[in-house]
Design a protein around this motif. Structure first.
Motif, PDB file in Angstrom:
ATOM      1  N   ASP A   1      38.055  44.600  51.450  1.00  0.00           N
ATOM      2  CA  ASP A   1      38.637  44.610  50.099  1.00  0.00           C
ATOM      3  C   ASP A   1      39.748  43.594  49.915  1.00  0.00           C
ATOM      4  O   ASP A   1      40.488  43.668  48.944  1.00  0.00           O
ATOM      5  CB  ASP A   1      39.222  45.991  49.767  1.00  0.00           C
ATOM      6  CG  ASP A   1      38.275  46.794  48.910  1.00  0.00           C
ATOM      7  OD1 ASP A   1      37.276  46.210  48.478  1.00  0.00           O
ATOM      8  OD2 ASP A   1      38.540  47.979  48.692  1.00  0.00           O
TER       9      ASP A   1
ATOM     10  N   ASP B   1      38.176  38.953  46.390  1.00  0.00           N
ATOM     11  CA  ASP B   1      37.506  39.420  45.184  1.00  0.00           C
ATOM     12  C   ASP B   1      36.069  38.911  45.059  1.00  0.00           C
ATOM     13  O   ASP B   1      35.279  39.458  44.301  1.00  0.00           O
ATOM     14  CB  ASP B   1      38.331  39.017  43.963  1.00  0.00           C
ATOM     15  CG  ASP B   1      39.750  39.559  44.046  1.00  0.00           C
ATOM     16  OD1 ASP B   1      39.890  40.765  44.326  1.00  0.00           O
ATOM     17  OD2 ASP B   1      40.707  38.792  43.886  1.00  0.00           O
TER      18      ASP B   1
ATOM     19  N   VAL C   1      37.598  46.964  42.718  1.00  0.00           N
ATOM     20  CA  VAL C   1      38.691  46.003  42.613  1.00  0.00           C
ATOM     21  C   VAL C   1      38.917  45.646  41.151  1.00  0.00           C
ATOM     22  O   VAL C   1      37.969  45.315  40.439  1.00  0.00           O
ATOM     23  CB  VAL C   1      38.357  44.724  43.406  1.00  0.00           C
ATOM     24  CG1 VAL C   1      39.501  43.745  43.334  1.00  0.00           C
ATOM     25  CG2 VAL C   1      38.042  45.082  44.843  1.00  0.00           C
TER      26      VAL C   1
ATOM     27  N   LYS D   1      39.950  43.172  39.796  1.00  0.00           N
ATOM     28  CA  LYS D   1      39.785  41.767  39.417  1.00  0.00           C
ATOM     29  C   LYS D   1      38.333  41.348  39.278  1.00  0.00           C
ATOM     30  O   LYS D   1      38.026  40.171  39.205  1.00  0.00           O
ATOM     31  CB  LYS D   1      40.464  40.901  40.459  1.00  0.00           C
ATOM     32  CG  LYS D   1      41.901  41.305  40.672  1.00  0.00           C
ATOM     33  CD  LYS D   1      42.748  40.132  41.017  1.00  0.00           C
ATOM     34  CE  LYS D   1      44.204  40.501  40.869  1.00  0.00           C
ATOM     35  NZ  LYS D   1      45.087  39.502  41.376  1.00  0.00           N
TER      36      LYS D   1
END
Lengths: 222, 279
Positions: free
Chosen positions: B77, B80, B238, B240
């Protein structure tokens, strides 16, 4: 001569200014944190008596040789989004680099300060006790008395931070224009086969390191 | 006042550092791209990213790692999206539920480089497997990445075809596994007159070639594909992802493809855009 021209051209770029600025900002911040923690801790280890004191002294000295790459890896696992401190979103930021370098410099400042304060404490402890000075004030006075050695302790910490590459590479990521500093830029330029520029950057890093340490030394030595 | 000076200096340094760090906070719109060293060190990303950032206001922070490490970083993680070049590792990454939407953005090729003296006499040939066999046969030194990167994976696939275990063949002292990046491998090969397998992009932009030269090229097995992969939103929630998707789409768009194709070093094109016609 072509090398000098190459290095000179590289110096003028905004990218280079950012790299140098970030190197100094990260190292200064890390050294400051290490000093704020390490100086009082080192002094306290010299003048206070409490259980576990010997162990702390041993640890501070043992961690003088803490391998940056191991500390970097441990910090990476802590700061990773899937790690315990992931929510802070610090991985691959300059802040993570400051934390890594501060942790590396802290044992150095602490251990050397402890050593620097031991002797004046033996010499002046009687006088300070007669004077009725509380221990906290004694710490300040002793640091002032031993300030030459204390400056050396802080400069040793700074030397560790400005020259370090293993930990910042792992937790900073060497991101162009964001977490790239002098040492990681040198590693990168070497890997690109641009050995002349890498060496040029190396000399500049040495120059900066010497300039900062010498100025601090002269300023505080007076 | 004299005694306060050191304290003032410390405060000053802390403030100085703080100002520096404050200025370094990530832009509000930024993503982390875990990528292979070849697209970063060759200068490709440095060439195309400013265009994307100017257009969208999104800053792309590039981690230049080997493909293996880049996929690991993303699986944890800490990135991105990824841009890598090892089809087998990518398939595993996707099969493990880490990635979605793999798309090829460009290709070039791998090459076998080595000293001009060429003790294994492979210059000008077009069969990478035969070349490796010849190198192993003459025990001429060969530098291997040994870092689980895309190039390293390709080398191991080729050795597998030869049926030779280079680490053991002839005592293995000619086979130098350095566990480093492409640049480090080329620096090492240059210094010890050894053979090495390189991606074309890193080779063309590499500045310390010395006596090294391209000896083997043109084997279809040396095709080098670069894929962009988004993270699986089910496994990696995530925030993003919208930005990452926008970047991936731009790489695949006519504009992004044109930017990739326009990147040249010494007049030579390093990456051939292939979003519309994947190789």
């Amino acid at each position: 001569l072509a090398l000098v021209a190459d290095v000179w051209a590289a110096l003028g770029t905004a990218e280079f200014a950012h790299i140098v600025g970030l190197s100094l900002a990260v190292s200064f911040s890390a050294t400051a944190i290490a000093a704020v923690v390490g100086l009082p801790c080192g002094a306290a280890l010299a003048i206070c008596r409490f259980p576990g004191r010997q162990l702390l002294i041993l640890l501070a000295n043992a961690f003088l040789g803490l391998p940056p790459v191991v500390l970097g890896l441990a910090l990476y696992l802590m700061l990773s989004r899937s790690g315990p401190l992931g929510a802070l979103a610090l991985l691959f930021t300059p802040a993570a680099m400051v934390i890594a370098q501060a942790l590396l410099a802290m044992p150095i400042v602490t251990a050397l300060t402890h050593r620097a304060i031991e002797e004046p404490w033996q010499e002046y402890s009687g006088a300070l006790r007669v004077d009725g000075a509380p221990r906290l004030r004694s710490i300040g006075m002793l640091l002032a008395i031993a300030r030459r050695s204390v400056v050396t302790a802080v400069l040793a910490g700074f030397g560790r931070t400005i020259s370090e590459v293993g930990a910042v590479l792992i937790v900073g990521g060497n991101i162009a224009g964001y977490t790239r500093i002098m040492t990681t830029a040198i590693v990168l330029k070497t890997s690109e086969g641009d050995l002349g520029l890498a060496l040029g950057l190396g000399f500049i890093l040495i120059g900066i390191s010497i300039a900062v340490s010498a100025s601090a030394f002269l300023l505080w030595e007076r | 006042m004299m005694k306060l000076r050191p304290f003032h200096a410390v405060v000053f340094v802390v403030l100085l550092g703080r100002v520096g760090i404050a200025a370094e906070q990530p832009a509000p719109q930024s993503i982390i791209l875990a990528s292979t060293t070849s697209v970063e060190n060759s200068g490709l990303l440095g060439h195309i990213l400013p265009t994307f950032t100017k257009e969208t206001g999104i800053t792309v922070h590039v981690l230049a790692q080997g493909t293996g490490q880049a996929l690991q970083t993303a699986a944890r993680d800490d990135a991105d999206l990824v841009l890598v070049h090892d089809p087998e590792a990518e398939q595993k990454f996707i099969a493990a539920g880490n990635g979605i939407d793999r798309r090829q953005i460009a290709w070039n090729d791998f090459i076998v480089v080595g000293p001009r003296s060429d003790p294994a006499h492979i210059a000008g040939t077009h069969d990478a497997v035969a070349a490796l066999k010849a190198i192993a046969g003459t025990q001429a030194p060969l530098v291997s990445r040994g870092d689980k990167s895309g190039t390293d994976a390709l080398e191991h696939r080729l050795w597998h075809v030869t049926g030779i275990d280079p680490a053991k063949a002839g005592g293995g002292s000619w086979y130098r596994d350095i566990g480093g990046g492409m640049g480090a491998a080329l620096n090492t090969a240059q210094a010890m007159n050894a053979y090495a397998i390189s991606d074309r992009g890193t080779w063309l932009s590499f500045g310390n070639k010395g006596d090294l030269t391209v000896l083997v090229e043109g084997d279809p097995r040396l095709l080098n594909r670069y894929d962009v992969i988004l993270l699986n939103p089910e496994k990696h929630p995530v925030p993003k992802q919208a930005l990452a998707k926008r970047f991936a789409q731009w790489l695949l768009s006519p504009e992004g493809q044109a930017a990739i194709g326009a990147y040249k070093v010494d007049g030579e094109q390093l990456f051939h855009p292939s979003a519309t016609a994947p190789k």
